[in-house]
Design a protein around this motif. Structure first.
Motif, short mmCIF file in Angstrom:
data_model
loop_
_atom_site.label_atom_id
_atom_site.label_comp_id
_atom_site.label_asym_id
_atom_site.label_seq_id
_atom_site.Cartn_x
_atom_site.Cartn_y
_atom_site.Cartn_z
N LYS A 98 1.07 -1.19 0.24
CA LYS A 98 0.30 -0.03 0.02
C LYS A 98 0.87 1.17 -0.07
N ALA A 109 1.40 -1.07 -4.53
CA ALA A 109 1.03 -1.14 -3.76
C ALA A 109 -0.45 -2.14 -4.35
N SER A 133 -3.41 1.64 -0.80
CA SER A 133 -2.93 3.22 0.13
C SER A 133 -4.29 3.51 -0.09
#
Length: 817
Positions: A98, A109, A133
């Motif tokens: 992330k 990610a 994220s």
């Protein structure tokens, strides 16, 4: 009996094949209460929504299903305003990657992707990605133009990490989509999921990676009823404050402007920039250009990078022409001097209209106007000032018609036109284009015919260019044949970009690629080619080259590596290096090669590296070149990334154009020269969260060219004759070059509301160019810092206003009154 058994087996296999080709369908139900976009799936509508699951892998392996503890469950609903999506992506929280990045930057990610195609035509997708994220990315995509991440929509998403995976909620307002006004609709839909740790990719509806475009494998979203395209009017007012300081001179300026997006119809959108401001566009990577062709740079201005897929048809649109350097010359007498010569022309306004009908007809219209531009000239004897026009008021225009059919093919007509007021050059180009694949998506033909008309003071010149490509586009083994042609008058450089015309070239290409991992490699690819080149006029041979390239990715460590070798065999006839029509320069047996490595970016420390070189096997010539690059990158944590790049290039005893000699009856002078180039770059990003970020970009470029004192004259047979003259004898001692630049950008960006940004930018720039070639890198940097430095600070505020939200506010106020 055997025949009946065989017949039954054949029918079974055919039935299985038909089943495999059927599209998955997801029934969607209308929400009475819209879900809250917070990453918490406690809204009532999610309890009854149909679940899309059973995702199938397509990279690096094909056909695998996810285990129960990594399954993906997706639900979709809608109301009068938007499409809503909820995805539960099961996984071990410790394995979820992330990294925080800027918008449209995939980074390291995991992501969930939603692909919508309201026309369900397999060719015009709107893609929305949400990373673990919380960062967003979006793009429009089509088979002919690929993914265009310059497109930016305003939509909402939320991410929440759980003890058994992560959750995504998405809201896509109808203003971000283009769809027809029908009572019942079926949309194309696809869901993607990536596990970044092993680069594995999965989709809800299976993909056949061996052929066709990815849009052919979308599932279908059914049950959409009674939705109407909204009034798509979005306003982006902005203000920019700028402080520039250069050579003890400080300027302060405040700019106001407005960008507008308006849905003219349900499928067509008008984009306009009124009083444009490009003061925060990224700097150009200047470099020393010793070649015969112009130096160009990539587009940095957002208006010209977003939503231009239709206008890029046929490669006739090079947006940097709009607002580039003035095209006119300057007449200066012996007792006059230029006080200033503008490097760019101001863009007064620009607009584009684009869209596509339900039947696949795409229509695009682009128009921009640039202002009348002057240079100031001073008489050194009297001090009198005068102005001369170097660019008149100019209009840039593009019209495109693009008809798609068969879910994989298109035919296009495009016209570009530049009209300059007064006695200046005008240009017009028309292109007819075809990109056709068969229904099985196994073979493809591309054909292009283009005609240019340039109106100069001495009359109109008309040029022709054609291109043809036939290729196999399925399976492991693929091949192609192409032919390209342009006559001596073909010129698209008023609004397009062509480095050279007058060619008649042929190419053959053969390649192999894998779709399933081997014992040690996730994938590999190799390509072999032969190119044969001629001039169009006169119809003479100019050269031949052949080569091979390959790249691969390791299975366990996920490192990428590759290399290439290119051989120009025999005599090569260069008709452009001499800078004089009809003249040519011969070189022989040039071989260049390069190998590269890119380690796994998932690691805290990763590196990109490459090394290569050039040698000539030619009598009486000892030219060689080598280069290498090292680009280490450190991801300190999920917020902080720094990348350093170092590139070194050395050329020994190269032979190239130096000048025309006035003392030798305008002979073409070549020189033997050594050139060293060093480029240092640093980029750094720190993302506090998906809405707040810091960014640093630094680049220092240095190149030095040192000519040996021997002078070579180009002969009629293309060979060089070494003379007894020196450069000083011919007054050409200034051919040596020491060239260096410095650019630094430091910015802070805050997305304080959907589509609304506050951006602070500090920038400084240095430049120096002289003929002191004996000065080394360290001394050149010291000399560079003796030059005046440009300091620039700007603060830009952009706010997004949706007409529909504004309308609702006024309705509420009316009710409360």
């Amino acid at each position: 009996m055997k025949f009946r058994t065989l017949l039954i087996l054949v029918l079974i296999f055919q039935s299985l094949a038909l089943i495999a080709q059927e599209k998955k369908k997801l029934q969607i139900e209308r929400a009475t209460i819209a879900p809250k976009i917070d990453g918490i799936l406690d809204d009532e509508v999610w309890t009854s929504a149909e679940i899309a699951t059973d995702f199938i892998q397509f990279r690096p392996e094909v056909g695998n299903r996810l285990p129960e503890d990594q399954r993906t469950e997706v639900k979709v609903t809608y109301d009068d305003h938007a499409i809503y999506v909820a995805a539960y992506l099961f996984d071990n929280p410790e394995n979820i990657m992330k990294q925080l990045t800027s918008r449209d930057n995939f980074g390291q990610a995991d992501f969930f992707g939603l692909i919508l195609n309201p026309n369900n035509d397999a060719q015009n997708d709107a893609e929305f990605f949400v990373f673990a994220s919380g960062t967003q990315a979006d793009a429009v995509a089509s088979p002919s133009n690929g993914e265009d991440f310059g497109w930016n929509a305003v939509w909402d998403s939320a991410v929440k990490l759980t003890n058994d995976g992560w959750i995504v909620e998405i809201k896509i307002p109808y203003r971000a989509l283009r769809f027809s006004n029908q009572e019942v609709q079926t949309w194309g839909v696809q869901f993607h999921r990536q596990f970044r740790r092993n680069r594995s990719r999965y989709t809800w509806n299976p993909i056949d990676v061996t052929k066709g475009n990815i849009g052919l494998y979308h599932g279908e979203l059914i049950g959409l009823k009674n939705i109407e395209p909204p009034i798509r009017l979005a306003l982006y007012p902005f203000s920019t404050g700028i402080v520039n300081s250069f050579d003890d001179d400080t300027e302060i300026d405040i700019k106001f402007g407005l960008d507008v997006k308006y849905g003219i119809t349900e499928n067509f959108t008008l984009d306009m920039t009124l009083v444009p401001d490009f003061s925060q566009a990224g700097f150009d990577n200047l470099s020393l250009n010793l070649g015969p062709f112009e130096q160009t740079f990539s587009e940095q201005r957002q208006f010209f990078t977003e939503g231009v897929d239709l206008f890029n048809k046929g490669n006739l649109f090079f947006s940097r022409r709009v607002g580039s350097r003035p095209t006119g010359g300057v007449n200066v007498s012996e007792n006059e001097e230029l006080l200033e010569h503008p490097s760019t022309v101001k863009v007064l306004n620009a607009a584009k209209i684009s869209g596509r009908t339900k039947k696949g007809l795409g229509v695009g219209f682009f128009n921009a106007v640039t202002e009348k531009t002057y240079v100031t000239i001073r008489n050194s004897e009297t001090g009198a000032l005068r102005k001369e026009v170097v660019e008149p008021l100019s209009n840039y225009n593009i019209i495109v018609l693009d008809q798609q059919f068969n879910q994989n093919s298109s035919v296009s007509l495009i016209n570009t036109n530049v009209t300059r007021n007064g006695h200046f050059r005008d240009g017009n180009v028309t292109g007819l284009l075809a990109d056709i694949s068969n229904k099985r998506n196994t073979y493809n033909i591309i054909g292009e015919a283009k005609m240019s008309n340039v109106n100069r003071l001495d009359g109109v010149s008309t040029g022709i260019s054609t291109f043809f490509l036939a290729r196999k586009i399925h399976g492991n083994y693929r091949y192609s044949f192409d032919h390209s042609y342009a006559d001596t008058e073909y010129d698209i450089n008023d609004l397009g970009l062509i480095f050279r015309n007058n060619y008649n070239n042929f190419g053959i290409d053969f390649n192999y690629r894998t779709f399933e991992p081997t014992k040690k490699l996730n994938n590999y690819f190799w390509n072999a080619y032969v190119n044969y080149t001629r001039l169009a006029d006169p119809n003479v041979y100019t050269g031949m080259s052949f080569g091979i390239s390959a790249d691969a990715q390791t299975k366990e460590s996920l490192h990428n590596f590759g290399g290439n070798i290119n051989i120009q065999a025999g005599k090569q006839f260069d008709y452009f290096e001499p800078r004089k029509p009809g003249e040519f320069f011969i070189y022989e047996n040039r071989i260049n090669s390069n190998i590269w490595l890119s380690s796994n970016y998932n690691n805290t420390f990763a590196i990109d590296a490459n090394i290569g070189g050039v040698v000539f096997f030619e009598n009486n010539r000892d030219t060689s070149e080598y280069w290498f690059g090292l680009n280490p990158r450190v991801r300190f944590n999920d917020k902080f990334l720094v990348v350093y790049s170092f590139d070194y290039n050395d050329v020994f005893k190269d032979r190239g154009y130096a000048n025309n000699s006035n003392s030798l009856d305008d002979e073409i002078v070549f020189g033997q020269r050594n050139q060293t180039t060093i480029v240092n770059r640093i980029t750094g990003t720190y993302n506090f969260n998906p809405l707040h970020s810091l960014g640093l970009t630094f680049r220092n470029y240095w190149s030095v060219v040192d000519y040996e004192n021997d002078v070579y004259l180009l002969q009629d047979n293309g060979r060089l004759l070494k003379t007894e003259n020196s450069f000083e004898d011919l007054g050409l001692d200034s051919s040596n070059i020491n060239y260096s630049t410095w650019n630094l950008d430091f910015n802070y960006t805050w997305q304080f509301a959907p589509g609304s940004f506050l951006t602070a930018l500090y920038r400084n720039q240095l430049f120096n160019s002289d003929d002191v070639s004996e000065r080394g890198f360290g001394d050149s940097v010291s000399t560079l810092f003796e030059q005046p430095i440009l300091h620039s600070f700007s603060l830009r505020l952009q706010y997004f206003i949706d007409y529909n939200n504004l309308k609702n506010v006024f309705k509420k106020n009316d009710k409360s009154a």
